[in-house]
Design an enzyme around this catalytic site. Structure first.
Site, PDB file in Angstrom:
ATOM      1  N   SER A 174       0.823  -1.219   0.000  1.00  0.00           N
ATOM      2  CA  SER A 174       0.000   0.000   0.000  1.00  0.00           C
ATOM      3  C   SER A 174       0.857   1.269   0.000  1.00  0.00           C
ATOM      4  O   SER A 174       1.556   1.527  -0.968  1.00  0.00           O
ATOM      5  CB  SER A 174      -0.937  -0.079   1.211  1.00  0.00           C
ATOM      6  OG  SER A 174      -1.873   0.940   1.170  1.00  0.00           O
ATOM      7  N   HIS A 379      -7.519  -5.708   0.607  1.00  0.00           N
ATOM      8  CA  HIS A 379      -6.319  -4.908   0.857  1.00  0.00           C
ATOM      9  C   HIS A 379      -5.444  -5.446   2.000  1.00  0.00           C
ATOM     10  O   HIS A 379      -4.221  -5.333   1.953  1.00  0.00           O
ATOM     11  CB  HIS A 379      -6.750  -3.469   1.176  1.00  0.00           C
ATOM     12  CG  HIS A 379      -5.684  -2.444   0.996  1.00  0.00           C
ATOM     13  ND1 HIS A 379      -5.221  -2.063  -0.248  1.00  0.00           N
ATOM     14  CD2 HIS A 379      -4.963  -1.715   1.885  1.00  0.00           C
ATOM     15  CE1 HIS A 379      -4.272  -1.139  -0.110  1.00  0.00           C
ATOM     16  NE2 HIS A 379      -4.090  -0.906   1.173  1.00  0.00           N
TER      17      HIS A 379
END
Ligand SMILES: *[C@@H]1O[C@H](CO)[C@@H](O)[C@H](O)[C@H]1NC(C)=O
Ligand SMILES: *[C@@H]1O[C@H](CO)[C@@H](O)[C@H](O)[C@H]1NC(C)=O
Ligand SMILES: *[C@@H]1O[C@H](CO)[C@@H](O)[C@H](O)[C@H]1NC(C)=O
Ligand SMILES: *[C@@H]1O[C@H](CO)[C@@H](O)[C@H](O)[C@H]1NC(C)=O
Ligand SMILES: *[C@@H]1O[C@H](CO)[C@@H](O)[C@H](O)[C@H]1NC(C)=O
Ligand SMILES: *[C@@H]1O[C@H](CO)[C@@H](O)[C@H](O)[C@H]1NC(C)=O
Length: 407
Positions: A174, A379
């Site tokens: 990320s 995620h």
């Protein structure tokens, strides 16, 4: 309906966070939690690695602009180094908190790598500066731009010096990918220090993100800037000791409130219950949030709004004084010549496949991209997923070995 649940989860978790004295505390004491879980929630990264019987070292690395970063290592001197870089509001703990069978750091160590774990400025392990106290607002004047321009180069140079290797493997999650792309475009000589970059859930473009907070974030940019400059709200969600207490009580899987803990993660990251080990929620919440600057969030919000991957927008006048242009300069992705493999997922609320596609086309060093073959992979599954070892890490390691052999 889902929106309502979301909102409720958010409110409950935030109120627990800021005021952790809850009615649940009476009934749920830490003794209800298995000792291992309570312990893992409270230990530091170094404490965790030590507990699970791996060698561990920690170093202070000082950046060019004076931030002192704590770097952790599972040492294998003489072996190829790999640097793991965590995401937003996270820390080095993220790669070990699921334990020796699931944590990427342990798996790479068992595969014979010299494993290094970075901590971005402002998180619980890197709240130091040679001249400025973290209580001083000036400390918090940074975004992931500075992480790319100062933090990563300092850490990479430190590792290469220490290990005597010319290049390292980089794995970022990320924000750990965003800052990497910033580094390679702003300081292109670092491209040659990267053997292979593997991006987990790369975050650069937001055209297709599915986060329900998209509009909220867009519309609250001014409010956030105002809050930080006027109310002195610079530090975002630091890791608090009392939060450990909260996590031990509210997120335990046999307590009703644990649903709020998991829902909050899912609403941020994408729903995928089967990959989240609910038993480990208290541990997860013992380590996140780990602290950040509000400017990191604002900078992401600016990219989301403008659709341009560019430096922080301080306002036209301040931009001019800083950049000599009224608009912030763009990051030039054609300077990212390091070999890059992008790993992404269909159900990732923060990194949409279409946006990864857009990014891939702009990276001259792109080797390949691979969607994790599970429809609901999200995620956070990249780092904590129950089956990430088979779904992702085995491919990551084979990519590393291939490039080492020059194939
Ligand atoms: C504690 O547990 C008891 C029995 O399960 C319940 O009746 C009571 O309402 C609980 N107290 C609080 C404050 O949650
Ligand atoms: C790192 O810095 C901290 C505080 O500045 C200090 O207490 C600690 O001893 C340092 N650690 C190392 C390994 O130098
Ligand atoms: C810290 O303060 C000293 C003395 O004022 C100064 O020389 C130095 O440049 C400062 N370092 C940083 C990184 O700001
Ligand atoms: C948890 O709460 C108890 C009671 O409020 C307190 O004594 C203890 O120090 C807290 N633990 C941590 C880690 O903050
Ligand atoms: C979930 O975590 C617990 C505690 O660490 C562990 O015993 C269990 O095997 C894990 N479950 C799965 C499916 O990985
Ligand atoms: C971006 O970088 C490339 C490669 O260094 C260069 O050719 C190009 O002119 C740069 N573009 C801009 C807008 O600066």
């Amino acid at each position: 309906m889902e929106a309502l649940t979301t909102l409720k989860s958010l409110i409950v978790v935030l109120s627990l966070y800021f005021n952790p004295v809850t009615p649940y505390e009476d009934n749920v004491t830490t003794t209800n939690l298995p000792r291992d879980i309570a312990e893992d929630a409270a230990l530091t990264t170094v404490g965790l690695i030590f507990k699970y019987g791996f060698p561990v070292e920690k170093y202070n690395v000082t950046t060019q602009d004076g931030y002192v970063l704590e770097v952790h290592r599972i040492p294998k001197p003489g072996k190829q180094p790999v640097l793991l870089q965590h995401g937003f509001l996270d820390s080095s703990a993220t790669f070990v908190l699921m334990g020796p069978d699931k944590g990427l750091a342990y798996i790479l160590s068992q595969q014979g790598y010299d494993v290094w774990l970075g901590n971005s400025r402002g998180n619980r392990y890197s709240r130091k500066h040679v001249n400025i106290s973290a209580d001083d607002e000036r400390f918090w004047k940074f975004s992931w731009h500075e992480m790319g321009v100062y933090d990563l180069p300092a850490v990479i140079d430190f590792i290469l010096r220490k290990s005597d290797f010319p290049k390292l493997h980089y794995i970022g999650h990320s924000q750990g990918t965003t800052s990497f792309f910033v580094m390679c475009s702003q300081r292109p000589n670092y491209n040659s220090k990267i053997l292979l970059m593997q991006a987990f859930a790369p975050v650069v473009y937001f055209f297709n993100v599915r986060t329900p907070f998209k509009t909220l974030l867009k519309n609250s940019l001014d409010t956030m800037s105002f809050a930080s400059s006027t109310l002195g709200l610079y530090e975002l969600l630091p890791n608090l000791k009392r939060l450990s207490n909260f996590s031990q009580t509210a997120c335990w899987e046999h307590v009703q409130t644990h649903k709020y803990c998991s829902n909050l993660l899912f609403i941020l990251a994408g729903y995928n219950e089967p990959q989240m080990n609910m038993t480990m929620l208290p541990v997860v919440y013992g380590h996140i949030p780990a602290g950040a600057s509000i400017m990191q969030l604002i900078h992401y919000g600016q990219i989301l709004k403008s659709g341009v991957f560019q430096q922080y927008d301080y306002g036209r006048l301040a931009n001019f004084l800083r950049y000599r242009t009224f608009e912030p300069p763009r990051y030039n992705l054609s300077r990212v010549t390091a070999p890059v493999i992008l790993h992404y997922a269909d159900n990732d609320y923060l990194s949409a496949p279409e946006d990864v596609e857009t990014l891939a086309k702009q990276l001259p060093g792109i080797v390949s991209k691979r969607m994790v073959p599970m429809r609901r992979f999200n995620h956070i599954d990249f780092i904590w997923g129950i089956n990430s070892k088979e779904l992702l890490y085995s491919h990551v390691i084979s990519n590393m070995k291939k490039i080492e052999l020059g194939r």
